[in-house]
Motif scaffolding. Structure first.
Motif, PDB file in Angstrom:
ATOM      1  N   CYS A 302      68.093  22.850  48.970  1.00 37.80           N
ATOM      2  CA  CYS A 302      66.927  22.040  48.627  1.00 37.80           C
ATOM      3  C   CYS A 302      66.470  22.336  47.196  1.00 37.80           C
ATOM      4  CB  CYS A 302      65.782  22.316  49.598  1.00 37.80           C
ATOM      5  SG  CYS A 302      66.104  21.729  51.276  1.00 37.80           S
ATOM      6  N   ASP A 306      63.963  16.977  46.199  1.00 31.29           N
ATOM      7  CA  ASP A 306      64.024  16.655  47.623  1.00 31.29           C
ATOM      8  C   ASP A 306      62.657  16.564  48.281  1.00 31.29           C
ATOM      9  OD1 ASP A 306      66.920  16.573  48.009  1.00 31.29           O
ATOM     10  OD2 ASP A 306      66.852  18.699  47.484  1.00 31.29           O
ATOM     11  N   TYR A 307      61.575  16.725  47.519  1.00 29.04           N
ATOM     12  CA  TYR A 307      60.245  16.570  48.103  1.00 29.04           C
ATOM     13  C   TYR A 307      59.346  15.804  47.123  1.00 29.04           C
ATOM     14  CZ  TYR A 307      58.858  20.544  45.135  1.00 29.04           C
ATOM     15  OH  TYR A 307      58.617  21.386  44.072  1.00 29.04           O
ATOM     16  N   TRP A 326      59.042  16.524  52.587  1.00 37.85           N
ATOM     17  CA  TRP A 326      60.453  16.338  52.290  1.00 37.85           C
ATOM     18  C   TRP A 326      60.798  14.849  52.274  1.00 37.85           C
ATOM     19  CZ3 TRP A 326      62.606  20.379  50.375  1.00 37.85           C
ATOM     20  CH2 TRP A 326      62.283  21.671  50.813  1.00 37.85           C
ATOM     21  N   GLU A 328      62.673  11.846  53.360  1.00 38.92           N
ATOM     22  CA  GLU A 328      63.401  11.516  54.581  1.00 38.92           C
ATOM     23  C   GLU A 328      64.391  10.374  54.325  1.00 38.92           C
ATOM     24  OE1 GLU A 328      63.377  13.213  57.220  1.00 38.92           O
ATOM     25  OE2 GLU A 328      61.658  14.522  56.812  1.00 38.92           O
ATOM     26  N   ARG A 330      65.997  13.897  55.491  1.00 39.40           N
ATOM     27  CA  ARG A 330      66.222  15.153  54.780  1.00 39.40           C
ATOM     28  C   ARG A 330      67.699  15.528  54.869  1.00 39.40           C
ATOM     29  NH1 ARG A 330      63.424  20.881  56.495  1.00 39.40           N
ATOM     30  NH2 ARG A 330      64.761  22.261  55.239  1.00 39.40           N
ATOM     31  N   CYS A 332      68.966  18.158  52.628  1.00 41.45           N
ATOM     32  CA  CYS A 332      69.173  19.475  52.022  1.00 41.45           C
ATOM     33  C   CYS A 332      68.970  20.587  53.048  1.00 41.45           C
ATOM     34  CB  CYS A 332      68.238  19.652  50.832  1.00 41.45           C
ATOM     35  SG  CYS A 332      66.486  19.689  51.272  1.00 41.45           S
ATOM     36  N   GLU A 334      67.292  24.276  53.696  1.00 38.75           N
ATOM     37  CA  GLU A 334      66.199  25.088  53.176  1.00 38.75           C
ATOM     38  C   GLU A 334      66.492  26.578  53.245  1.00 38.75           C
ATOM     39  OE1 GLU A 334      61.307  25.256  53.683  1.00 38.75           O
ATOM     40  OE2 GLU A 334      62.568  24.316  55.208  1.00 38.75           O
TER      41      GLU A 334
END
Length: 979
Positions: A302, A306-307, A326, A328, A330, A332, A334
């Motif tokens: 991540c 990615d967010y 995150w 969507e 998602r 990645c 974490e």
């Protein structure tokens, strides 16, 4: 079964019998005249076996199987397709575009021959390009055709899904028969309708039995240097092939779970499949996939890409906070090395106030004010005072939640992974584009306006403004991002109003609605138009700070405005009434008053006499005081002389064609300008039409035509592609724009030789005295410039009128030689109109009189125009006149008499002085002789005569001394003897 053995006599090799069904396959022969055919066996490899099955009579030529079935040739019966495959029965479908399927051909042609007639080679590399789930057209200006030939046993049809967002590409679909003759088609079948960015449409055309050659043809027009958006094709389906002998396997990433399927379904997220799959396989926990993927990929660590952040809705305490989520779906991981964790939630802070026209409740929710009331968003709603009315509209400048009449979405032409995402996110004092699933997603924000309603005080106006939308935005991009502003009128056609490429500083844009209609405004942001499945430019964003719409039907009010009232004697005194067209509201009495002459009324402001704006020099207002224009007459005073012009012969709409010009690949195009100089009671009579859009939207009705197909203006421009330059049946007109929709005025610049004060370097000066007029139509609105994507101050035009007696009647319209396209910067256009009709009216200063000789006691006087003649109409030359005269004039008589008298006087004086000179000479001689003492002759007592003595006789000289000699003798005091 009887078996035959064939023996080769030359090499004695025995050919085996065709006893296995894998050795051959079945095909039908061509249909005969009665519609019958035969089934024959054909070996897979010729010469490998013999004794093929005997031909048998086949099914009728019109026989076909149902969807989900295929014709099993051994039994000649319809059989359901197995799981993992599908069939259309009597049709074929092409929906997989990893490569161009067999049978399709991409042909690049160029209709414009070279200078010597040779074919251009510039388009050899142009073609339709497969992009996996769709087929993409060429982006250049070459003519590229996608061709597919199909033989139909019965009448059928062809349908295909497409995207056609850019009218700078001409997109047509047509059908030819086997003799290459084009089949009869209506214009709406041939010309494809435009689509909104990101939306797919379907086009269907019926086909006749027999051979049909299908053409999808595109031609790009890159006359402005801007990259065009390609046409996209997917899901081409052809019906009428009568039968299919096999089922089509599902493509990788798709599946069909049950036999007899007519289509395949994409695998869900985090699953994959191979070709011809009946089910999908789940990805391992460390891998992921999007919908329709054929294989899984490893999950990356991540990162910040990615967010994204959001602002929560206001809670019961009136607080909000920043949160991070995150993206969507998602993809990645974490909990791996190098991964970035989700940032913590921000501190709670006070919510922004409500937007104007709304009020706050105890639970921090904003509600619209009731009808007849208003609020600035921070206070309660209040009634409008007497003599005022609420100003209805939308004004959004605080973005805690998305307004109820706005919605956001995300769309990608190649996948559906962002379909459930928000395209835009609210952020307190602005709303910004969201993360999206990939960089080429369309992030969409939509605002619906049910209609427009003019305030009561403006209801009687006849102007063209029903409302306006204004928004403030900013773009920050590192790639080729683009922001589109579009509108959909009455849910019939979405068109691009304006677009901006790359980074743009914070700025405001205004669009005026000229007709009352239901409208949906759309902002669409795309980070890049290159097809890619990654988020590389996640930091490229567009920020929308505020949006306001005026005169909205069922809108809310942020303030009240004064309105016109009935007279005090009326029973309804104090009620608002509409003012007639061209009337303003008097500040003192709140009564309607007509605007002064030669002023026009601002479309959204009628309170006070200052709402009546003065027309420019040389212009006047129409009857309704809604527009200023030139009535084709103009006067100018200079050096105690008044010039009067009559340009009525120039009032018909004039056209100017410039070109041909050629693009980088040699496409020939023309610029056509239509000019409405004066007259027409202020109506903008110059019309430029986009005939390709007109054909494509033929079935949309007059509403769409009002906003899409034509441009009404004082001066407008179209780009024309000649019919002979592209092989089309008619010339194509596109990119129609308005250059001047507001008349600013006209002034006389110069009346002299060889001089043009304004932009003299743009025009060549002809060698005779000229009179210049400048007319200033402009694309300004109420003396404010309307910005476009490339012209921050809007477009404007200057028309120079030159008196040229050699060009009578309509004259000649030209552009500067230094700027062949009429403009050097793309924003200000210059035109020169030379005509004898542009000369001023003739006056007594434009001619002189010539008097003839006196003949027979009569003298004739003629009037002659000054050369060169630079006037027209007006005063005519006075008629020839005659007057009595004498043969010899008095002055001549006096002169002759005086001359004769002077001559006599001169002769008399000459004789007198000659005589006197002789006497003086004699006296002098006597004096000299008396002074000569050496003389042998007796000397006289005196050389002079005594007083009163008369000479006795004349003296005779034998030798006459010269005057020089006499003087010399006197000087030497030598007496001269004269004998």
């Amino acid at each position: 079964m009887a078996m035959l053995v064939c023996v080769s006599c030359s090499n004695m090799t025995t050919v085996r019998l065709c006893i296995f069904q894998t050795d051959y396959y079945y095909e039908y022969t061509e249909c005969d005249s009665v519609g019958s055919r035969w089934r024959v066996a054909i070996p897979h490899i010729l010469g490998t076996c013999s004794a093929l099955p005997t031909p048998t009579r086949g099914t009728d030529c019109s026989f076909s199987c149902a969807v989900g079935e295929f014709l099993e040739m051994s039994a000649q019966q319809c059989t359901p397709c197995a799981a993992g495959s599908y069939s259309l029965g009597s049709g074929v479908r092409f929906d997989q575009w990893d490569t161009i399927p067999a049978g399709f051909t991409s042909l690049a042609t160029y209709m414009d021959p070279g200078p010597s007639g040779e074919e251009s080679q510039a388009c050899n590399s142009s073609s339709w390009t497969p992009q996996g789930v769709y087929l993409e057209s060429s982006r250049d200006e070459c003519t590229v055709s996608l061709v597919y030939a199909v033989h139909l046993e019965q009448q059928g049809s062809v349908s295909f899904s497409y995207q056609y967002p850019d009218n700078n590409i001409f997109f047509e679909f047509y059908v030819q028969n086997e003799q290459c003759q084009e089949m009869a088609q209506t214009d709406d079948q041939k010309w494809i309708k435009l689509t909104t960015n990101g939306e797919w449409d379907t086009h269907t055309v019926n086909l006749k039995s027999g051979t049909n050659i299908l053409y999808w043809r595109t031609t790009g027009i890159l006359v402005g240097g801007k990259m065009v958006k390609p046409v996209l094709l997917r899901n081409i389906q052809i019906e009428g092939v009568a039968y299919t002998s096999e089922c089509f396997p599902c493509r990788p990433g798709w599946f069909s779970s049950s036999p007899g399927s007519s289509s395949c379904q994409p695998c869900p997220r985090n699953t994959s499949s191979n070709k011809g799959a009946a089910s999908c396989t789940s990805c391992p926990d460390t891998q992921y996939s999007h919908e329709g993927w054929s294989q899984c990929k490893e999950r990356p660590p991540c990162s910040e890409k990615d967010y994204f952040q959001i602002h929560t809705a206001c809670d019961s305490e009136g607080k909000t906070q920043v949160m991070y989520r995150w993206v969507e779906p998602r993809i990645c991981e974490e909990n791996v090395t190098g991964a970035v964790a989700l940032p913590p939630t921000g501190e709670r802070e006070a919510c922004p106030p409500c937007n104007p026209g709304y009020y706050n409740t105890n639970d921090s929710t904003c509600f619209p004010c009731p009808p007849g009331t208003h609020s600035d968003g921070t206070s309660v709603c209040e009634e409008c005072p007497a003599g005022t009315e609420p100003v209805l509209g939308y004004e959004y400048k605080w973005w805690n939640v998305l307004p109820s009449n706005m919605k956001t979405s995300c769309f990608n032409v190649g996948n559906s992974k962002c379909d459930d995402m928000n395209g835009w996110e609210v952020a307190g004092d602005h709303i910004r584009s969201g993360a999206g699933g990939s960089d080429n997603d369309y992030l969409i924000l939509n605002l619906h306006v049910p209609g427009f309603k003019l305030p009561t005080s403006l209801a009687g106006m006849t102007g063209t403004e029903f409302g306006r939308i204004t928004f403030v935005f900013e773009t920050m991009c590192s790639a080729d991002c683009e922001l589109y502003f579009m509108m959909d009128v009455n849910r019939k056609s979405t068109t691009v109003v304006e677009s901006w490429e790359g980074s743009k500083e914070r700025q405001s844009y205004t669009h005026i609605m000229t007709r009352n209609a239901s409208v949906s405004y759309t902002w669409a942001f795309q980070r890049t138009n290159q097809a890619q499945d990654v988020r590389r430019y996640i930091s490229d964003v567009v920020i929308l700070y505020s949006v306001s719409v005026t005169n909205v039907q069922d809108g809310v009010a942020s303030a009240c405005r004064a309105c016109a009232l009935l007279s005090q004697s009326s029973q309804r005194s104090g009620s608002c009434i509409p003012c007639p067209a061209g009337f303003y509201i008097d500040r003192d009495t709140n009564r309607c008053q007509e605007c002064p002459p030669n002023t026009y009324l601002s479309g959204h402001h009628t309170y006070g006499e200052d709402a009546c704006l003065p027309c420019g020099p040389g212009s006047k207002s129409n009857k309704e005081h809604s527009r200023c224009y030139s009535d084709c007459s103009f006067s100018h005073t200079e050096h105690n002389r008044t010039l009067t012009f009559d340009l009525s012969s120039l009032s018909p709409v004039a056209s100017l064609t410039i070109g041909p010009s050629f693009t980088s690949k040699g496409t020939k195009y023309l610029h056509v300008f239509n000019v409405s100089l004066c007259g027409h009671q202020g109506k903008m009579a110059a019309v430029c039409t986009d005939n390709v859009t007109d054909l494509a939207n033929k079935d949309m009705g007059s509403d769409s035509t009002q906003f899409v197909n034509s441009v009404d203006s004082f001066i407008c421009q179209s780009t024309i592609i000649p019919a002979d330059g592209r092989g089309f049946r008619m010339a194509l007109a596109s990119q129609s724009i308005s250059l001047a929709d507001t008349f600013l005025g006209e002034i006389a610049i110069e009346y002299t030789m060889y001089t043009l004060d304004l932009k003299s370097d743009l025009f060549s000066i002809i060698s005779f005295e000229s009179c210049f007029l400048h007319l200033f139509p402009s694309l300004s609105q109420e003396r404010q410039w309307t910005a476009t994507g490339s012209c921050e101050r809007g477009r404007s035009a200057v028309m120079t009128i030159r008196c040229n007696p050699e060009k009578m009647d309509h004259g000649q319209l030209t552009v500067p030689s230094a700027c062949p396209a009429g403009t050097c910067d793309g924003c200000t256009f210059h035109f020169l109109w030379e005509s004898g009709s542009a000369c001023p009216h003739c006056t007594q200063d434009d001619y002189h009189q010539i008097e003839g000789a006196c003949k027979g006691g009569v003298q004739v006087t003629l009037s002659v125009w000054n050369e060169p003649k630079l006037c027209t109409k007006g005063m005519s030359l006075p008629a020839k006149s005659s007057a009595p005269c004498e043969a010899i004039a008095l002055w001549l008589k006096v002169g002759v008499g005086g001359g004769a008298f002077l001559a006599v006087l001169l002769v008399s004086l000459t004789f007198y002085f000659w005589k006197k000179n002789k006497r003086l000479e004699y006296k002098y001689s006597r004096l000299v002789m008396s002074a000569n003492k050496e003389c042998e002759l007796p000397v006289a007592d005196s050389c002079a005569l005594a007083e009163g003595e008369e000479p006795e006789d004349d003296v005779v000289y034998s030798h006459k001394p010269s005057l020089l000699g006499k003087l010399r003798a006197i000087a030497n005091k030598v007496p001269v003897c004269v004998c």
